[in-house]
Design a protein around this motif. Structure first.
Motif, PDB file in Angstrom:
ATOM      1  N   ILE A  72      -9.564 -11.293  17.520  1.00  0.00           N
ATOM      2  CA  ILE A  72      -9.830 -10.249  17.583  1.00  0.00           C
ATOM      3  C   ILE A  72      -9.129  -9.450  16.932  1.00  0.00           C
ATOM      4  N   VAL A  92      -7.146  -1.507  21.633  1.00  0.00           N
ATOM      5  CA  VAL A  92      -7.842  -2.181  23.577  1.00  0.00           C
ATOM      6  C   VAL A  92      -7.658  -1.973  24.279  1.00  0.00           C
ATOM      7  N   ARG A  98     -14.069  -1.218  20.031  1.00  0.00           N
ATOM      8  CA  ARG A  98     -15.705  -1.854  20.409  1.00  0.00           C
ATOM      9  C   ARG A  98     -15.846  -3.298  18.970  1.00  0.00           C
ATOM     10  N   LEU A  99     -16.860  -4.120  19.202  1.00  0.00           N
ATOM     11  CA  LEU A  99     -17.322  -4.683  18.679  1.00  0.00           C
ATOM     12  C   LEU A  99     -19.024  -4.994  19.076  1.00  0.00           C
ATOM     13  N   LYS A 103     -17.564  -2.319  23.982  1.00  0.00           N
ATOM     14  CA  LYS A 103     -16.005  -1.537  24.513  1.00  0.00           C
ATOM     15  C   LYS A 103     -15.519  -3.658  23.988  1.00  0.00           C
ATOM     16  N   ILE A 104     -14.121  -3.739  23.794  1.00  0.00           N
ATOM     17  CA  ILE A 104     -13.759  -4.480  23.855  1.00  0.00           C
ATOM     18  C   ILE A 104     -12.158  -4.629  25.424  1.00  0.00           C
ATOM     19  N   SER A 105     -12.568  -4.929  26.029  1.00  0.00           N
ATOM     20  CA  SER A 105     -11.638  -4.607  27.401  1.00  0.00           C
ATOM     21  C   SER A 105      -9.974  -5.858  27.594  1.00  0.00           C
ATOM     22  N   GLU A 107      -7.582  -7.882  25.274  1.00  0.00           N
ATOM     23  CA  GLU A 107      -6.743  -7.626  24.202  1.00  0.00           C
ATOM     24  C   GLU A 107      -6.483  -9.187  23.517  1.00  0.00           C
ATOM     25  N   ALA A 109      -9.042 -12.007  23.797  1.00  0.00           N
ATOM     26  CA  ALA A 109     -10.550 -11.789  23.250  1.00  0.00           C
ATOM     27  C   ALA A 109     -11.031 -12.775  21.943  1.00  0.00           C
ATOM     28  N   ASP A 115     -20.527 -13.991  19.491  1.00  0.00           N
ATOM     29  CA  ASP A 115     -21.047 -12.813  18.991  1.00  0.00           C
ATOM     30  C   ASP A 115     -21.378 -12.226  17.924  1.00  0.00           C
ATOM     31  N   LEU A 124     -16.113  -4.111  13.922  1.00  0.00           N
ATOM     32  CA  LEU A 124     -15.294  -4.213  15.346  1.00  0.00           C
ATOM     33  C   LEU A 124     -15.389  -2.374  14.565  1.00  0.00           C
TER      34      LEU A 124
END
Length: 136
Positions: A72, A92, A98-99, A103-105, A107, A109, A115, A124
């Motif tokens: 990502i 991140v 965000r995706l 929230k993207i937590s 890094e 991912a 998805d 994104l």
């Protein structure tokens, strides 16, 4: 112009942005850009978010399902939402990535077929006002 208030200044900024965009891309693209702004950033159009005016990158389904997948943070860089992988990681870590609405937590991912769900694209976001699209 010196006595303009905040709202008047914002209207002038919109006119300036529209004119610069028209010079660079042509006036015909302004409607799509305004629709995108209204739906994604102002909550208009009944909640349907048009992504037509957003930057987009294309990935193949083979890339998504491969062993290594697509990171990502690489997509943030390819979309121009971050100038480097380091900046994408900080985004991140700071909670601004965000995706879709999630929230993207992590890094590290990886973008997966899940998805996308039944769609051919995902959005994104970098902060509140910058977004781009990854399309299959």
């Amino acid at each position: 112009m010196e006595g303009w208030t905040g709202a008047e200044i914002n209207k002038a900024k919109i006119v300036l942005a529209d004119e610069a965009t028209a010079l660079l891309h042509g006036r015909e693209c302004l409607a799509a850009i305004h629709d995108t702004i209204d739906t994604m950033f102002k909550g208009g159009k009944g909640g349907y978010a048009s992504t037509e005016g957003l930057n987009r990158v294309f990935v193949s389904e083979d890339d998504i399902i491969s062993e290594n997948g697509v990171k990502i943070i690489d997509m943030f860089v390819r979309l121009g939402l971050a100038s480097s992988k380091k900046e994408a990681r900080r985004l991140v870590q700071g909670g601004g990535a965000r995706l879709g609405d999630d929230k993207i937590s992590d890094e590290n991912a990886i973008l997966t077929k899940d998805d996308f769900g039944n769609n051919k694209e995902v959005t994104l976001r970098a902060g509140k006002k910058r977004a781009g699209v990854v399309e299959l």
